[in-house]
Design a protein around this motif. Structure first.
Motif, PDB file in Angstrom:
ATOM      1  N   LYS A  24      -6.075  11.225  -5.915  1.00 52.07           N
ATOM      2  CA  LYS A  24      -7.433  11.428  -5.407  1.00 52.07           C
ATOM      3  C   LYS A  24      -8.330  10.221  -5.676  1.00 52.07           C
ATOM      4  N   ILE A  25      -8.152   9.660  -6.860  1.00 54.89           N
ATOM      5  CA  ILE A  25      -8.976   8.505  -7.253  1.00 54.89           C
ATOM      6  C   ILE A  25      -8.656   7.293  -6.379  1.00 54.89           C
ATOM      7  N   LEU A  26      -7.362   7.137  -6.038  1.00 57.58           N
ATOM      8  CA  LEU A  26      -6.954   5.945  -5.281  1.00 57.58           C
ATOM      9  C   LEU A  26      -7.256   6.069  -3.791  1.00 57.58           C
ATOM     10  N   GLU A  27      -7.317   7.275  -3.308  1.00 64.25           N
ATOM     11  CA  GLU A  27      -7.443   7.502  -1.857  1.00 64.25           C
ATOM     12  C   GLU A  27      -8.540   6.652  -1.195  1.00 64.25           C
ATOM     13  N   PRO A  28      -9.767   6.678  -1.707  1.00 60.55           N
ATOM     14  CA  PRO A  28     -10.813   5.870  -1.037  1.00 60.55           C
ATOM     15  C   PRO A  28     -10.637   4.366  -1.204  1.00 60.55           C
ATOM     16  N   GLY A  32      -6.147   0.711   4.766  1.00 57.59           N
ATOM     17  CA  GLY A  32      -5.153   0.884   5.827  1.00 57.59           C
ATOM     18  C   GLY A  32      -3.755   1.038   5.249  1.00 57.59           C
ATOM     19  N   GLU A  33      -2.838   0.200   5.776  1.00 58.74           N
ATOM     20  CA  GLU A  33      -1.438   0.285   5.359  1.00 58.74           C
ATOM     21  C   GLU A  33      -1.153  -0.481   4.059  1.00 58.74           C
ATOM     22  N   ARG A  56       2.480   6.432  -1.829  1.00 59.07           N
ATOM     23  CA  ARG A  56       2.203   6.661  -0.400  1.00 59.07           C
ATOM     24  C   ARG A  56       2.613   5.425   0.369  1.00 59.07           C
ATOM     25  N   GLY A  57       3.047   5.608   1.618  1.00 57.29           N
ATOM     26  CA  GLY A  57       3.366   4.471   2.500  1.00 57.29           C
ATOM     27  C   GLY A  57       4.219   3.418   1.822  1.00 57.29           C
ATOM     28  N   LYS A  58       3.722   2.180   1.832  1.00 55.32           N
ATOM     29  CA  LYS A  58       4.491   1.058   1.288  1.00 55.32           C
ATOM     30  C   LYS A  58       4.256   0.820  -0.210  1.00 55.32           C
ATOM     31  N   ASP A  59       3.664   1.776  -0.883  1.00 54.35           N
ATOM     32  CA  ASP A  59       3.387   1.608  -2.326  1.00 54.35           C
ATOM     33  C   ASP A  59       4.650   1.204  -3.077  1.00 54.35           C
ATOM     34  N   LYS A  60       4.458   0.454  -4.141  1.00 51.08           N
ATOM     35  CA  LYS A  60       5.622  -0.043  -4.880  1.00 51.08           C
ATOM     36  C   LYS A  60       5.406   0.091  -6.387  1.00 51.08           C
ATOM     37  N   ILE A  61       6.482   0.493  -7.072  1.00 50.83           N
ATOM     38  CA  ILE A  61       6.451   0.483  -8.539  1.00 50.83           C
ATOM     39  C   ILE A  61       7.175  -0.768  -9.007  1.00 50.83           C
ATOM     40  N   ILE A  62       6.542  -1.524  -9.872  1.00 50.27           N
ATOM     41  CA  ILE A  62       7.207  -2.676 -10.491  1.00 50.27           C
ATOM     42  C   ILE A  62       7.201  -2.443 -11.990  1.00 50.27           C
ATOM     43  N   ILE A  89      -2.936  -6.365  -0.096  1.00 47.02           N
ATOM     44  CA  ILE A  89      -2.632  -5.344  -1.099  1.00 47.02           C
ATOM     45  C   ILE A  89      -3.910  -4.563  -1.388  1.00 47.02           C
ATOM     46  N   SER A  90      -3.776  -3.247  -1.486  1.00 43.45           N
ATOM     47  CA  SER A  90      -4.980  -2.436  -1.749  1.00 43.45           C
ATOM     48  C   SER A  90      -5.428  -2.527  -3.196  1.00 43.45           C
TER      49      SER A  90
END
Ligand code: NAD
Ligand code: ZN
Length: 357
Positions: A24-28, A32-33, A56-62, A89-90
């Motif tokens: 929820k915190i990250l949503e706003p 975009g992608e 979500r989408g192209k999110d990545k864990i490093i 990058i968002s």
């Protein structure tokens, strides 16, 4: 006189289970992608926590390898590979101890700033805001969650990127996340907070702002580490808030002798911040008599081993290097010993102190 105009973290959530609000915190903040990058302490690889990250989408864990404290080369490589892979990058979300949080802050800055992170080691050298960044501590004590710096070891110095662009946009303080930290690590990192308080409260830069937070943080550390109680959830809650308040205290003052000396150790020997501060604090009776006495009681009551003899067998050249790094931390010495600190802390005196460690 110019008063510091302190840039703080923009949003703070505190509470057990607050990590669940991350989506929820990250949503706003999603552009975009463009993906969110979750930089997660490698300790959590294969554990339950990564499964709770809202991908979500192209999110990545490093997974961040924090075997060694963050280096400018590591930051530059990460920022470069992310720019190459995704273009935009968002945001960067750091989930871990001080090392992972510092890495996240630095990478978020370097996505938008040219050159190398080494170019920005110092005070107010960063020119552009980074991408959105959030910090989620899994160890408490460093205050990295609130600070305006990110401590990096570079080619010539160990120094932070101190700037108004450095603090996180958001932090999530969920005491459940520090629950499983091993006792030694928890103690070393917790003592970073205790030592921040001693250095701030005994320093010449002290003011009521720093004192208010420093006294509270110190009281919380005493409640957590003295009195030999069984470790409970309440201890984690208190330790997490101690770290926050301790960070706020030094934000408007400065650290002191333990940090100035331990920076030399970590530059030359790679000694980690928390344990390095403890190694030094053990020998600082001359500067912080009451703090050192209480620190030693905390060590004894919690059955912690503080390494000794780590400078045995070092060459003169090695001592010179440590002395140079330490002497370079001018604001720390000035806070600890006053404007005439160079008359008090001579190279010979510092050499004798390193010799004891
Ligand atoms: P850390 O981040 O270096 O981690 C220490 C170890 O604990 C690592 O092996 C890590 O994998 C592990 N770990 C992390 N969370 C864990 C958990 N919940 N359970 C078990 N293991 C866990 O330790 P730290 O003491 O939090 O941070 C030290 C770093 O913070 C140093 O790099 C120091 O320079 C930096 N620091 C930054 C600031 C700042 O203001 N930016 C202030 C003080 C220190
Ligand atoms: Zn510290």
């Amino acid at each position: 006189m110019l008063f510091r105009n302190l840039k703080l973290v923009s949003y703070v959530v505190f509470g057990r289970g607050s990590f669940n609000q991350l989506d929820k915190i990250l949503e706003p903040q999603r552009k975009g992608e463009a993906p969110m990058i979750f930089l997660v302490d490698h300790f959590f690889k294969g554990k339950a926590l990564p499964n709770r990250i809202p991908m979500r989408g192209k999110d990545k864990i490093i997974y961040a390898d924090v075997t060694f404290e963050p280096k400018t080369t590591q930051v530059d490589a990460l920022a470069k590979s992310l720019k190459e892979e995704f273009g935009t990058i968002s945001g960067v979300i750091g989930i871990g101890g001080g090392s992972t949080m510092d890495l996240a802050k630095a990478v978020a800055l370097m996505i938008n700033n040219p050159g190398s992170s080494a170019d920005y080691q110092g005070w107010d050298l960063v020119q552009q805001a980074g991408v959105y960044k959030a910090g989620i501590p899994t160890l408490s004590g460093t205050g990295a969650e609130v600070s305006r710096t990110t401590v990096l070891t570079g080619p010539v110095r160990k120094l932070g990127m101190n700037s108004d662009f450095t603090p996180f946009d958001q932090i999530i303080l969920d005491p459940e996340l520090i629950k499983d930290a091993p006792a030694n690590q928890r103690f070393y990192t917790g003592m970073d907070c205790y030592i921040h308080c001693v250095e701030s409260l005994e320093g010449t830069f002290l003011n009521e702002f720093s004192k208010s937070y420093g006294e509270k943080a110190m009281q919380l550390c005493q409640e957590v580490f003295l009195g030999n109680k069984e470790w409970t959830d309440l201890h984690d809650d208190k330790l997490m808030m101690a770290s926050y308040a301790g960070g706020m205290s030094i934000a408007y003052s400065q650290v002191g002798v333990a940090h100035a000396v331990s920076y030399g150790l970590s530059y030359l020997l790679g000694t980690k911040h928390g344990v390095g501060n403890c190694i030094v604090m053990n020998h600082l009776e001359e500067y912080y008599p009451a703090g050192v006495e209480e620190f030693k009681r905390m060590v004894a009551e919690n059955n912690i081993d503080i390494p000794v003899g780590i400078c045995k067998g070092l060459s003169e050249d090695d001592f010179e290097k440590m002395i140079n790094v330490s002497m370079g931390m001018k604001p720390l010495w000035e806070n600890a010993l006053g404007k005439d600190w160079e008359k008090i802390m001579t190279r010979e005196k510092l050499r004798a102190l390193y010799n004891k460690l």
